[in-house]
Design a protein around this motif. Structure first.
Motif, PDB file in Angstrom:
ATOM      1  N   GLN A 109       0.837  -1.206   0.000  1.00 31.31           N
ATOM      2  CA  GLN A 109       0.000   0.000   0.000  1.00 31.31           C
ATOM      3  C   GLN A 109       0.875   1.260   0.000  1.00 31.31           C
ATOM      4  O   GLN A 109       0.590   2.227  -0.697  1.00 31.31           O
ATOM      5  CB  GLN A 109      -0.906  -0.004   1.235  1.00 31.31           C
ATOM      6  CG  GLN A 109      -1.865   1.166   1.310  1.00 31.31           C
ATOM      7  CD  GLN A 109      -2.989   1.041   0.289  1.00 31.31           C
ATOM      8  OE1 GLN A 109      -3.577  -0.023   0.132  1.00 31.31           O
ATOM      9  NE2 GLN A 109      -3.270   2.114  -0.415  1.00 31.31           N
ATOM     10  N   GLU A 152     -12.814  -4.405   9.858  1.00 32.90           N
ATOM     11  CA  GLU A 152     -12.609  -4.350   8.412  1.00 32.90           C
ATOM     12  C   GLU A 152     -12.257  -5.745   7.915  1.00 32.90           C
ATOM     13  O   GLU A 152     -11.458  -6.451   8.519  1.00 32.90           O
ATOM     14  CB  GLU A 152     -11.462  -3.392   8.090  1.00 32.90           C
ATOM     15  CG  GLU A 152     -11.894  -1.952   8.091  1.00 32.90           C
ATOM     16  CD  GLU A 152     -10.795  -1.024   7.604  1.00 32.90           C
ATOM     17  OE1 GLU A 152      -9.732  -1.520   7.182  1.00 32.90           O
ATOM     18  OE2 GLU A 152     -11.020   0.186   7.644  1.00 32.90           O
ATOM     19  N   SER A 153     -12.836  -6.107   6.793  1.00 33.64           N
ATOM     20  CA  SER A 153     -12.528  -7.440   6.275  1.00 33.64           C
ATOM     21  C   SER A 153     -11.442  -7.332   5.207  1.00 33.64           C
ATOM     22  O   SER A 153     -11.307  -6.324   4.527  1.00 33.64           O
ATOM     23  CB  SER A 153     -13.775  -8.077   5.686  1.00 33.64           C
ATOM     24  OG  SER A 153     -14.285  -7.243   4.688  1.00 33.64           O
ATOM     25  N   CYS A 154     -10.676  -8.386   5.098  1.00 34.91           N
ATOM     26  CA  CYS A 154      -9.551  -8.376   4.181  1.00 34.91           C
ATOM     27  C   CYS A 154      -9.515  -9.651   3.366  1.00 34.91           C
ATOM     28  O   CYS A 154     -10.018 -10.677   3.790  1.00 34.91           O
ATOM     29  CB  CYS A 154      -8.240  -8.290   4.956  1.00 34.91           C
ATOM     30  SG  CYS A 154      -8.012  -6.706   5.690  1.00 34.91           S
ATOM     31  N   THR A 155      -8.905  -9.553   2.210  1.00 32.80           N
ATOM     32  CA  THR A 155      -8.650 -10.761   1.442  1.00 32.80           C
ATOM     33  C   THR A 155      -7.142 -10.921   1.321  1.00 32.80           C
ATOM     34  O   THR A 155      -6.412  -9.943   1.319  1.00 32.80           O
ATOM     35  CB  THR A 155      -9.250 -10.651   0.024  1.00 32.80           C
ATOM     36  OG1 THR A 155      -8.859  -9.383  -0.504  1.00 32.80           O
ATOM     37  CG2 THR A 155     -10.748 -10.750   0.054  1.00 32.80           C
ATOM     38  N   CYS A 177      -2.082  -8.930   2.249  1.00 33.65           N
ATOM     39  CA  CYS A 177      -3.419  -8.636   2.723  1.00 33.65           C
ATOM     40  C   CYS A 177      -3.948  -7.450   1.917  1.00 33.65           C
ATOM     41  O   CYS A 177      -3.268  -6.449   1.737  1.00 33.65           O
ATOM     42  CB  CYS A 177      -3.349  -8.321   4.203  1.00 33.65           C
ATOM     43  SG  CYS A 177      -4.635  -7.302   4.804  1.00 33.65           S
ATOM     44  N   ASN A 178      -5.145  -7.604   1.410  1.00 33.48           N
ATOM     45  CA  ASN A 178      -5.763  -6.575   0.596  1.00 33.48           C
ATOM     46  C   ASN A 178      -6.941  -6.005   1.364  1.00 33.48           C
ATOM     47  O   ASN A 178      -7.849  -6.744   1.707  1.00 33.48           O
ATOM     48  CB  ASN A 178      -6.265  -7.210  -0.701  1.00 33.48           C
ATOM     49  CG  ASN A 178      -5.804  -6.422  -1.891  1.00 33.48           C
ATOM     50  OD1 ASN A 178      -5.502  -5.240  -1.776  1.00 33.48           O
ATOM     51  ND2 ASN A 178      -5.745  -7.081  -3.027  1.00 33.48           N
ATOM     52  N   CYS A 179      -6.902  -4.728   1.629  1.00 34.22           N
ATOM     53  CA  CYS A 179      -7.914  -4.201   2.530  1.00 34.22           C
ATOM     54  C   CYS A 179      -8.753  -3.124   1.850  1.00 34.22           C
ATOM     55  O   CYS A 179      -8.231  -2.241   1.213  1.00 34.22           O
ATOM     56  CB  CYS A 179      -7.224  -3.636   3.758  1.00 34.22           C
ATOM     57  SG  CYS A 179      -8.333  -3.482   5.110  1.00 34.22           S
ATOM     58  N   GLU A 180     -10.062  -3.266   2.007  1.00 30.59           N
ATOM     59  CA  GLU A 180     -10.973  -2.297   1.411  1.00 30.59           C
ATOM     60  C   GLU A 180     -10.934  -0.965   2.152  1.00 30.59           C
ATOM     61  O   GLU A 180     -10.985   0.090   1.559  1.00 30.59           O
ATOM     62  CB  GLU A 180     -12.409  -2.840   1.470  1.00 30.59           C
ATOM     63  CG  GLU A 180     -12.638  -4.075   0.630  1.00 30.59           C
ATOM     64  CD  GLU A 180     -12.630  -3.751  -0.858  1.00 30.59           C
ATOM     65  OE1 GLU A 180     -13.397  -2.870  -1.261  1.00 30.59           O
ATOM     66  OE2 GLU A 180     -11.835  -4.373  -1.582  1.00 30.59           O
ATOM     67  N   GLY A 181     -10.820  -1.026   3.447  1.00 32.57           N
ATOM     68  CA  GLY A 181     -10.975   0.167   4.290  1.00 32.57           C
ATOM     69  C   GLY A 181      -9.730   1.032   4.351  1.00 32.57           C
ATOM     70  O   GLY A 181      -8.814   0.923   3.532  1.00 32.57           O
ATOM     71  N   GLU A 182      -9.712   1.866   5.368  1.00 33.40           N
ATOM     72  CA  GLU A 182      -8.683   2.881   5.520  1.00 33.40           C
ATOM     73  C   GLU A 182      -7.409   2.358   6.177  1.00 33.40           C
ATOM     74  O   GLU A 182      -6.373   3.018   6.103  1.00 33.40           O
ATOM     75  CB  GLU A 182      -9.227   4.004   6.424  1.00 33.40           C
ATOM     76  CG  GLU A 182     -10.130   4.978   5.739  1.00 33.40           C
ATOM     77  CD  GLU A 182      -9.325   6.002   4.960  1.00 33.40           C
ATOM     78  OE1 GLU A 182      -8.821   6.941   5.572  1.00 33.40           O
ATOM     79  OE2 GLU A 182      -9.182   5.826   3.741  1.00 33.40           O
ATOM     80  N   ARG A 230      -3.922   2.392   4.515  1.00 31.71           N
ATOM     81  CA  ARG A 230      -3.603   3.740   4.048  1.00 31.71           C
ATOM     82  C   ARG A 230      -3.202   4.628   5.227  1.00 31.71           C
ATOM     83  O   ARG A 230      -2.227   5.367   5.170  1.00 31.71           O
ATOM     84  CB  ARG A 230      -4.823   4.313   3.322  1.00 31.71           C
ATOM     85  CG  ARG A 230      -4.473   5.408   2.366  1.00 31.71           C
ATOM     86  CD  ARG A 230      -5.559   5.592   1.335  1.00 31.71           C
ATOM     87  NE  ARG A 230      -5.529   4.574   0.305  1.00 31.71           N
ATOM     88  CZ  ARG A 230      -6.599   4.126  -0.322  1.00 31.71           C
ATOM     89  NH1 ARG A 230      -7.787   4.574  -0.004  1.00 31.71           N
ATOM     90  NH2 ARG A 230      -6.488   3.225  -1.268  1.00 31.71           N
TER      91      ARG A 230
END
Lengths: 193, 294
Positions: free
Chosen positions: B30, B60-63, B80-85, B88
């Motif tokens: 990231q 927060e969920s992650c893939t 880990c790929n995270c949708e949320g903040e 970042r």
């Protein structure tokens, strides 16, 4: 209300023994003694209430009857109901009692100001004890340790000072339960190991 | 930050270790995306913990995806790929802190080192401005903390006062992990003691060096010529701080990643204390003795 099984942290098909064991561990973890004098005391009490409610609900469900009594081994119900220790008899309220009230209300600066006005020659053990509590709540842990040590050495027969003194020494030794930290093997004499 | 907050690998389940690593690698990725490859160098374990805490408190969920590592292309890693903040935010904090730390180094060092630090600062300047634009509050807090730290060290403060700036900063950062309107009292206290612990760990770790160089160190006043004894004292101070960390931690609504965070708080902290205060020091003395006898 949250799922009581989640609150306690057991699966739905856990047997009674396991539930009791887990519950007892939680009670020790959130026991008022551990949070004594801490500004987190209110949150810990709330958490304890939540755990007790969940435990009651699970046990009720398991027994399918209302006549069950909570295992009273662990938790003194007294401390659950917020008791007011500060109901003084009529008449004079001493400076120290005033300061204690302010500490309870998290008004630390005000409490410190009052204590600061007491000249050094008139400072009793309680003065050091209360300064210790203020420092503890402000995160000034080394100051807290020194003040409480002084209070205890000035009046070692006082149960309140002794209890706070012991709890701090336990934290510092790192050997107590739920304290984290690293115990370096030089035993402290308080932890019973 | 300094990387003192870490997992205790020996006590961690393999699946949790993989997940932890994937967050570390995800954060690295990231940061590469947001700030370019140079910013990855500022990545620290402390910021990984910050990301984990963020994800945990906000559920927060992650893939997790398997891809080639950018730093070492021969290796395939889990990211880990995270949708949320979370990633970042942690990445920005890492850049902001590192930049401020370089500024501090410039102030402290002389001649060549100063020049080198200046060059690094210029290199990171653009990254810093970008991070500060995204999280102005975090940047303002960090700058303020650095000023307070300098003042505290000029004053030759005691332990409590010297630790306060870092403690205050981490406290504020931890309250920022929650959405607006949430009660952040516990998180603030948790952060305060985590910051205090990190600062004092760093101080205890540097004590020997600072005594030689004459730099400020809050533990110096407690040094009586016996390093082992002094380290035992430092350990007591850190233990009391760690006890406060656990008290607050137990009251946080930790959701996902609980077993990793539990490991960091309950097993990672004592392990780091043992390693930094006793093992490292003993090793140094043993080496010195060996060299002396030859």
């Amino acid at each position: 209300m949250n799922d009581p099984y989640r609150t306690i942290g057991v699966s739905r098909n856990a047997d009674e023994d396991e539930i009791k064991r887990t519950y007892r561990k939680l009670v020790k973890k959130y026991h008022p003694d551990r949070y004594q004098n801490s500004s987190l005391a209110n949150e810990a009490t709330e958490k304890m209430k939540e755990i007790n409610r969940a435990y009651d609900a699970i046990m009720k469900e398991k027994h399918e009857q209302a006549t069950y009594i909570r295992d009273d081994y662990v938790y003194d119900k007294r401390s659950e109901d917020s008791k007011d220790e500060n109901t003084y008899e009529d008449g004079e309220v001493s400076v120290y009692q005033q300061v204690r009230l302010l500490i309870k209300k998290f008004a630390f600066t005000e409490a410190e100001n009052i204590l600061g006005k007491i000249p050094p020659t008139e400072r009793l053990a309680e003065w050091y004890y209360l300064m210790g509590l203020i420092s503890y709540n402000r995160g000034r842990l080394e100051d807290a340790n020194n003040y409480i040590e002084t209070a205890y050495s000035m009046d070692s027969s006082n149960a309140e000072y002794y209890s706070t003194y012991t709890s701090i020494k336990n934290q510092r030794s790192g050997t107590g339960k739920h304290t984290s930290g690293y115990g370096c093997g030089d035993c402290c004499g308080f932890c019973g190991c | 930050m300094f990387g003192y907050l870490q997992v205790n690998r020996d006590e961690l389940k393999i699946k949790d270790y993989r997940l932890y690593k994937s967050v570390y690698c995800g954060l690295c990725k990231q940061m590469g995306k947001d700030y370019g490859i140079g910013a990855r160098m500022t990545l620290s374990y402390d910021c990984t913990v910050l990301a984990l805490l963020y994800m945990s408190l906000n559920s927060e969920s992650c893939t997790v995806v398997r891809k080639r590592c950018i730093v070492n292309p021969l290796k395939k890693c889990e990211f880990c790929n995270c949708e949320g903040e979370a990633l970042r935010f942690a990445g920005a904090v890492s850049v902001i802190m590192s930049y401020n730390k370089i500024e501090d180094t410039i102030k402290d060092s002389k001649a060549w080192k100063k020049l080198a630090a200046r060059a690094v600062k210029m290199f990171f300047g653009r990254n810093y401005r970008k991070a500060a634009r995204a999280y102005p509050k975090a940047a303002a807090l960090t700058e303020r903390m650095m000023r307070k730290q300098t003042a505290a060290e000029n004053d030759r403060s005691d332990i409590d006062t010297a630790a306060e700036p870092t403690a205050g900063l981490i406290s504020e950062l931890c309250t920022m992990l929650y959405p607006k309107g949430y009660n952040t009292h516990v998180a603030g206290i948790f952060g305060y003691y985590v910051g205090r612990w990190i600062y004092l760990m760093d101080a205890a770790d540097d004590l020997e060096k600072d005594i030689k160089s004459g730099a400020f160190n809050p533990f110096k006043a407690h040094y009586n010529g016996n390093m082992n004894e002094t380290m035992r004292y430092c350990n007591e101070v850190l233990n009391m701080t760690a006890a406060q960390i656990t008290m607050a931690y137990d009251l946080l609504d930790v959701g996902s990643y609980k077993s990793i965070l539990d490991n960091i708080i309950y097993d990672g902290i004592p392990e780091r204390q043992r390693n930094c205060l006793f093992d490292k020091h003993n090793k140094r003395t043993a080496e010195a003795r060996e060299n002396g006898s030859i």
